[in-house]
Scaffold this motif. Structure first.
Motif, PDB file in Angstrom:
ATOM      1  N   THR A  27       0.817  -1.213   0.000  1.00 52.55           N
ATOM      2  CA  THR A  27       0.000   0.000   0.000  1.00 52.55           C
ATOM      3  C   THR A  27       0.852   1.265   0.000  1.00 52.55           C
ATOM      4  OG1 THR A  27      -1.785  -1.093   1.141  1.00 52.55           O
ATOM      5  CG2 THR A  27      -1.686   1.265   1.390  1.00 52.55           C
ATOM      6  N   LEU A  28       1.992   1.196   0.670  1.00 49.34           N
ATOM      7  CA  LEU A  28       2.812   2.401   0.832  1.00 49.34           C
ATOM      8  C   LEU A  28       3.966   2.482  -0.159  1.00 49.34           C
ATOM      9  CD1 LEU A  28       2.886   2.604   4.722  1.00 49.34           C
ATOM     10  CD2 LEU A  28       1.613   4.026   3.153  1.00 49.34           C
ATOM     11  N   ASP A  82       4.557  13.847   2.080  1.00 46.68           N
ATOM     12  CA  ASP A  82       3.701  14.202   3.214  1.00 46.68           C
ATOM     13  C   ASP A  82       2.248  14.346   2.747  1.00 46.68           C
ATOM     14  OD1 ASP A  82       3.528  15.081   6.062  1.00 46.68           O
ATOM     15  OD2 ASP A  82       2.665  16.844   5.085  1.00 46.68           O
ATOM     16  N   ARG A  83       2.075  14.974   1.591  1.00 42.41           N
ATOM     17  CA  ARG A  83       0.724  15.157   1.051  1.00 42.41           C
ATOM     18  C   ARG A  83       0.048  13.804   0.819  1.00 42.41           C
ATOM     19  NH1 ARG A  83      -0.192  17.888  -4.661  1.00 42.41           N
ATOM     20  NH2 ARG A  83      -2.260  16.984  -4.824  1.00 42.41           N
ATOM     21  N   MET A  84       0.813  12.869   0.275  1.00 46.31           N
ATOM     22  CA  MET A  84       0.247  11.550   0.014  1.00 46.31           C
ATOM     23  C   MET A  84      -0.090  10.820   1.306  1.00 46.31           C
ATOM     24  SD  MET A  84       2.128   9.535  -2.976  1.00 46.31           S
ATOM     25  CE  MET A  84       3.692  10.344  -3.016  1.00 46.31           C
ATOM     26  N   LEU A  85       0.858  10.839   2.233  1.00 46.48           N
ATOM     27  CA  LEU A  85       0.666  10.067   3.462  1.00 46.48           C
ATOM     28  C   LEU A  85      -0.493  10.618   4.281  1.00 46.48           C
ATOM     29  CD1 LEU A  85       4.368   9.411   4.421  1.00 46.48           C
ATOM     30  CD2 LEU A  85       2.693   7.749   3.613  1.00 46.48           C
ATOM     31  N   ALA A  86      -0.737  11.906   4.165  1.00 45.03           N
ATOM     32  CA  ALA A  86      -1.854  12.499   4.903  1.00 45.03           C
ATOM     33  C   ALA A  86      -3.187  11.909   4.433  1.00 45.03           C
ATOM     34  CB  ALA A  86      -1.847  14.011   4.724  1.00 45.03           C
ATOM     35  N   MET A  87      -3.204  11.370   3.217  1.00 44.78           N
ATOM     36  CA  MET A  87      -4.459  10.832   2.677  1.00 44.78           C
ATOM     37  C   MET A  87      -4.746   9.409   3.129  1.00 44.78           C
ATOM     38  SD  MET A  87      -4.325  12.299  -1.203  1.00 44.78           S
ATOM     39  CE  MET A  87      -3.256  10.981  -1.646  1.00 44.78           C
ATOM     40  N   PHE A  88      -3.705   8.718   3.597  1.00 45.22           N
ATOM     41  CA  PHE A  88      -3.925   7.322   3.999  1.00 45.22           C
ATOM     42  C   PHE A  88      -4.604   7.276   5.358  1.00 45.22           C
ATOM     43  CE2 PHE A  88      -0.929   6.526   0.669  1.00 45.22           C
ATOM     44  CZ  PHE A  88      -1.314   5.295   0.180  1.00 45.22           C
ATOM     45  N   LYS A  89      -5.882   6.903   5.350  1.00 51.27           N
ATOM     46  CA  LYS A  89      -6.623   6.869   6.602  1.00 51.27           C
ATOM     47  C   LYS A  89      -7.358   5.557   6.726  1.00 51.27           C
ATOM     48  CE  LYS A  89      -7.585  11.754   6.396  1.00 51.27           C
ATOM     49  NZ  LYS A  89      -8.241  12.119   5.143  1.00 51.27           N
ATOM     50  N   LYS A  90      -7.657   5.216   7.960  1.00 56.30           N
ATOM     51  CA  LYS A  90      -8.454   4.034   8.234  1.00 56.30           C
ATOM     52  C   LYS A  90      -9.870   4.502   8.496  1.00 56.30           C
ATOM     53  CE  LYS A  90      -7.390  -0.152  10.737  1.00 56.30           C
ATOM     54  NZ  LYS A  90      -6.587  -0.737  11.795  1.00 56.30           N
ATOM     55  N   LYS A  91     -10.821   3.589   8.346  1.00 59.92           N
ATOM     56  CA  LYS A  91     -12.217   3.968   8.477  1.00 59.92           C
ATOM     57  C   LYS A  91     -12.518   4.663   9.810  1.00 59.92           C
ATOM     58  CE  LYS A  91     -15.676   1.528   5.966  1.00 59.92           C
ATOM     59  NZ  LYS A  91     -16.125   0.168   5.712  1.00 59.92           N
ATOM     60  N   GLU A  93     -10.698   6.280  11.880  1.00 62.05           N
ATOM     61  CA  GLU A  93     -10.142   7.627  12.004  1.00 62.05           C
ATOM     62  C   GLU A  93     -11.018   8.644  11.296  1.00 62.05           C
ATOM     63  OE1 GLU A  93      -6.142   7.662  10.553  1.00 62.05           O
ATOM     64  OE2 GLU A  93      -5.714   5.743  11.513  1.00 62.05           O
ATOM     65  N   LYS A  94     -11.535   8.205  10.119  1.00 60.49           N
ATOM     66  CA  LYS A  94     -12.336   9.134   9.339  1.00 60.49           C
ATOM     67  C   LYS A  94     -13.630   9.479  10.042  1.00 60.49           C
ATOM     68  CE  LYS A  94     -11.263   7.197   5.401  1.00 60.49           C
ATOM     69  NZ  LYS A  94     -11.788   6.302   4.397  1.00 60.49           N
ATOM     70  N   LYS A  98     -15.062  13.048  11.250  1.00 59.82           N
ATOM     71  CA  LYS A  98     -16.329  13.647  10.847  1.00 59.82           C
ATOM     72  C   LYS A  98     -17.150  14.079  12.065  1.00 59.82           C
ATOM     73  CE  LYS A  98     -17.119  11.587   6.349  1.00 59.82           C
ATOM     74  NZ  LYS A  98     -17.620  10.390   5.704  1.00 59.82           N
TER      75      LYS A  98
ATOM     76  N   ARG B  32       3.420   8.926   8.224  1.00 59.48           N
ATOM     77  CA  ARG B  32       3.581  10.369   8.045  1.00 59.48           C
ATOM     78  C   ARG B  32       4.641  10.913   8.999  1.00 59.48           C
ATOM     79  NH1 ARG B  32      -1.027  15.068   8.168  1.00 59.48           N
ATOM     80  NH2 ARG B  32       0.166  16.543   6.902  1.00 59.48           N
ATOM     81  N   ASN B  35       8.068  10.166   7.639  1.00 60.93           N
ATOM     82  CA  ASN B  35       8.529  11.093   6.615  1.00 60.93           C
ATOM     83  C   ASN B  35       9.059  12.374   7.252  1.00 60.93           C
ATOM     84  OD1 ASN B  35       8.748  11.823   3.764  1.00 60.93           O
ATOM     85  ND2 ASN B  35       7.116  13.290   4.210  1.00 60.93           N
ATOM     86  N   ASN B 362      -3.089   2.453  -4.870  1.00 63.32           N
ATOM     87  CA  ASN B 362      -3.344   2.706  -3.452  1.00 63.32           C
ATOM     88  C   ASN B 362      -3.399   4.193  -3.157  1.00 63.32           C
ATOM     89  OD1 ASN B 362      -1.581   0.264  -4.015  1.00 63.32           O
ATOM     90  ND2 ASN B 362      -2.473  -0.265  -2.041  1.00 63.32           N
ATOM     91  N   SER B 371     -10.628   3.720   2.810  1.00 66.26           N
ATOM     92  CA  SER B 371      -9.854   3.250   3.954  1.00 66.26           C
ATOM     93  C   SER B 371      -8.807   2.233   3.503  1.00 66.26           C
ATOM     94  CB  SER B 371     -10.804   2.599   4.956  1.00 66.26           C
ATOM     95  OG  SER B 371     -10.068   1.974   5.967  1.00 66.26           O
ATOM     96  N   TYR B 372      -7.565   2.351   4.031  1.00 68.70           N
ATOM     97  CA  TYR B 372      -6.513   1.486   3.504  1.00 68.70           C
ATOM     98  C   TYR B 372      -6.681   0.021   3.889  1.00 68.70           C
ATOM     99  CZ  TYR B 372      -4.171   2.278   8.022  1.00 68.70           C
ATOM    100  OH  TYR B 372      -3.879   2.373   9.350  1.00 68.70           O
TER     101      TYR B 372
END
Lengths: 100, 471
Positions: A27-28, A82-91, A93-94, A98, B32, B35, B362, B371-372
């Protein structure tokens, strides 16, 4: 002796690199690549000495160009990673994000 | 306390931060932070280097850093997530060119030394100088290849040039001649380091070699090329580190080199091909046309697809480069939410070489807020393929092609694929009925349980989503 000593570091760093990166999940892989890319901008350190030295015009020009290129690599690489990694979230957390 | 010790001690700290950063990168929840840790290591290394006693003027350094910083920041802010492969190639190229420059300067410095030593009549230590020159020269060569190869990769990925393989008669011989010429000129340089023409020749030769190495490689093999160039950029930094005797360059460069090699290896394995095979693939014979499969393609309208999806309990989405091209990731996510609120389950099956760089899909799905933990690897979805009611293939072809298992002699035979044909129903979202990138007809399209939905992937998905809304 100096060369042997550098070679010693080289071999150890290579092994360390392999061990570290093998554990990164698929994934990363893109952030890994762009993050590693930013690290390869370490050439900047070499360029700095050349650009600021007293060795003459040609060296200063080449050195300054190298500083520009390596800085693009470093700054751009870290920021986009950093921009990319900020987008990787788990359900979970989201959802909490919200709710907040 | 001299500054050299302080500088090297700080380099050790930087190296530790790079290592720690990469370690934290191995999980999405800490990546993150990883990085940032790595960036701090870089910052420390740069700042402490400014204390070097050989640096006497700072205005060029500051100008260079300011210009480079602004350009880098603009690139990083502006880039679309679908264009990540291009950007990474471009940054790779910049890194390579910087290493070339450092190697060049190192040769110039060594040449100056040798001239002044000759003037003073110093003969001793000349063998050591030959070694230093060779290493500096290596930094120029690897840097040059990385630079031009990356620029070509960037051109292919961004559509500025054809993404197909470009070959000409005798290309292999030209490459061999180039390498021999490089060796010859490099040897000359160790003998007469103050001859500037030799350096120019080496730069030109290595740049040409970089171009010729990448042009014969087709678009679908790009993940391998990018990984390899990434590795080169690290090795170029290591060579530059050897040239100027700087530890942090060596260590950091090798970490990158190792990461690139591992990714290259993973990509090659995912295609069941050797690196040599990928690099020389443009030279292989055209595909045997007698292998083409025949059968009837069964088209389906988005409206009918909706009825199937509405009833589905478990849906697998297999994205490919076509999803990136159509910018369909947000529509996919929207569809996922609708199916989930309908009581169904959606997971994603990601093939290692889907897209144009490792992990490309991904990142796109992460951008769309998927979600990942829903992004599953090939083996995980293949194990439970029978449990999926519907498998939706979005802009992917080779990575779901059953020819890889069924047809000996197919160019992709032996490649591990996501076996969507074992799902109950397969939807293939495809722009037209043409063959995919590898020019292979896909027997999947003719299977009894496969339905083709033609059109732009994003439009198709939006039509399906609208049907959900009308419900």
């Amino acid at each position: 002796m100096e060369t042997i000593y550098l070679l010693f570091i080289t071999v150890l760093a290579a092994f360390l690199g392999f061990e570290l990166i093998r554990k990164v999940p698929a994934t990363l892989h893109t952030p890994l690549m762009s993050g590693a890319n930013a690290i390869s901008g370490i050439t900047l350190v070499g360029a700095l000495v050349a650009a600021g030295g007293e060795d003459g015009t040609l060296t200063t020009i080449i050195g300054t160009v190298a500083v520009v290129l390596a800085t693009v690599n470093v700054v751009g690489g870290y920021m986009v990673t950093d921009r990319m990694l900020a987008m990787f979230k788990k359900k979970a957390e989201k959802k909490s994000a919200k709710d907040a | 306390m001299n500054s050299a010790i302080l500088i090297n001690a700080t380099y050790i700290v930087s190296a530790c931060l790079f290592i720690l950063g990469l370690k934290l990168l191995s999980h999405p929840s800490t990546s993150r932070k990883g990085n940032t840790v790595s960036a701090i290591g870089m910052f420390l290394a740069v700042v402490i280097t400014l204390l070097d006693k050989d640096i006497i003027s700072y205005h060029w350094i500051i100008t260079g850093i300011a210009i480079g910083g602004v350009i880098g920041a603009i690139f990083a802010k502006k880039v679309e997530m679908t264009s990540m492969p291009e950007l990474v190639s471009l940054f790779n190229g910049f890194g390579g060119l910087a290493s070339l420059a450092v190697g060049w300067i190192s040769v110039l410095t060594l040449a100056n030394q040798s001239v002044s030593e000759l003037a003073r009549g110093v003969v001793e230590g000349s063998s050591n100088q030959g070694l230093s020159l060779t290493i500096s020269n290596l930094s120029i060569i690897i840097g040059g290849i990385t630079f031009s190869g990356s620029v070509i990769a960037w051109g292919k990925l961004s559509g500025k040039m054809t993404s197909g393989a470009i070959t000409f008669a005798g290309q292999r011989w030209v490459n061999i001649a180039l390498i021999l010429a490089l060796v010859a000129v490099s040897y000359q340089l160790t003998q007469t380091p103050d001859n500037a023409n030799l350096i120019y020749s080496i730069i030109v030769l290595s740049v040409v070699l970089g171009v010729l190495s990448v042009i014969p490689i087709g678009g679908a093999d790009m993940p391998v090329v990018i990984s390899l160039l990434n590795s080169y950029s690290g090795i170029a930094a290591t060579a530059a580190g050897f040239a100027i005797g700087n530890n942090i360059l060596i260590v950091a460069g090798l970490l990158v080199g190792a990461s690139g090699i591992i990714l290259t290896n993973i990509m090659c394995k995912a295609m069941n091909r050797s690196l040599v095979n990928v690099l020389l693939s443009g030279f292989s014979k055209p595909i045997d046309t007698s292998m083409k499969v025949e059968g009837e393609l069964k088209a389906l309208s988005p409206e009918d697809a909706f009825y199937v999806l509405e009833a589905a309990q478990s849906v697998l989405v297999v994205p490919g480069y076509g999803m990136a091209v159509a910018q369909a990731q947000h529509a996919v996510k929207e569809l996922q939410e609708l199916i989930e609120s309908n009581g169904g389950e959606v997971v994603y099956g990601i093939h290692p070489v889907a897209g144009r760089m490792p992990g490309h899909m991904n990142v796109l799905l992460a951008e769309a807020d998927v979600s990942y933990d829903l992004l599953l690897e090939m083996d995980a979805v293949n194990q439970r393929m029978e449990t999926f009611d519907v498998a939706i293939v979005i802009g992917a072809n080779d990575v779901v092609n059953p020819a890889a298992k069924e047809m000996k002699g197919s160019p992709i035979y032996g490649m591990p694929v996501i076996e969507v044909e074992r799902a109950r129903t397969v939807f293939v979202l495809k722009r037209t009925a043409n063959a995919g990138f590898a020019g292979v007809d896909n027997p999947l399209f003719f299977k009894d349980n496969t339905r083709m939905i033609y059109g732009d992937a994003k439009d198709t998905l939006n039509s399906v989503i609208r049907e959900f809304g009308d419900d």
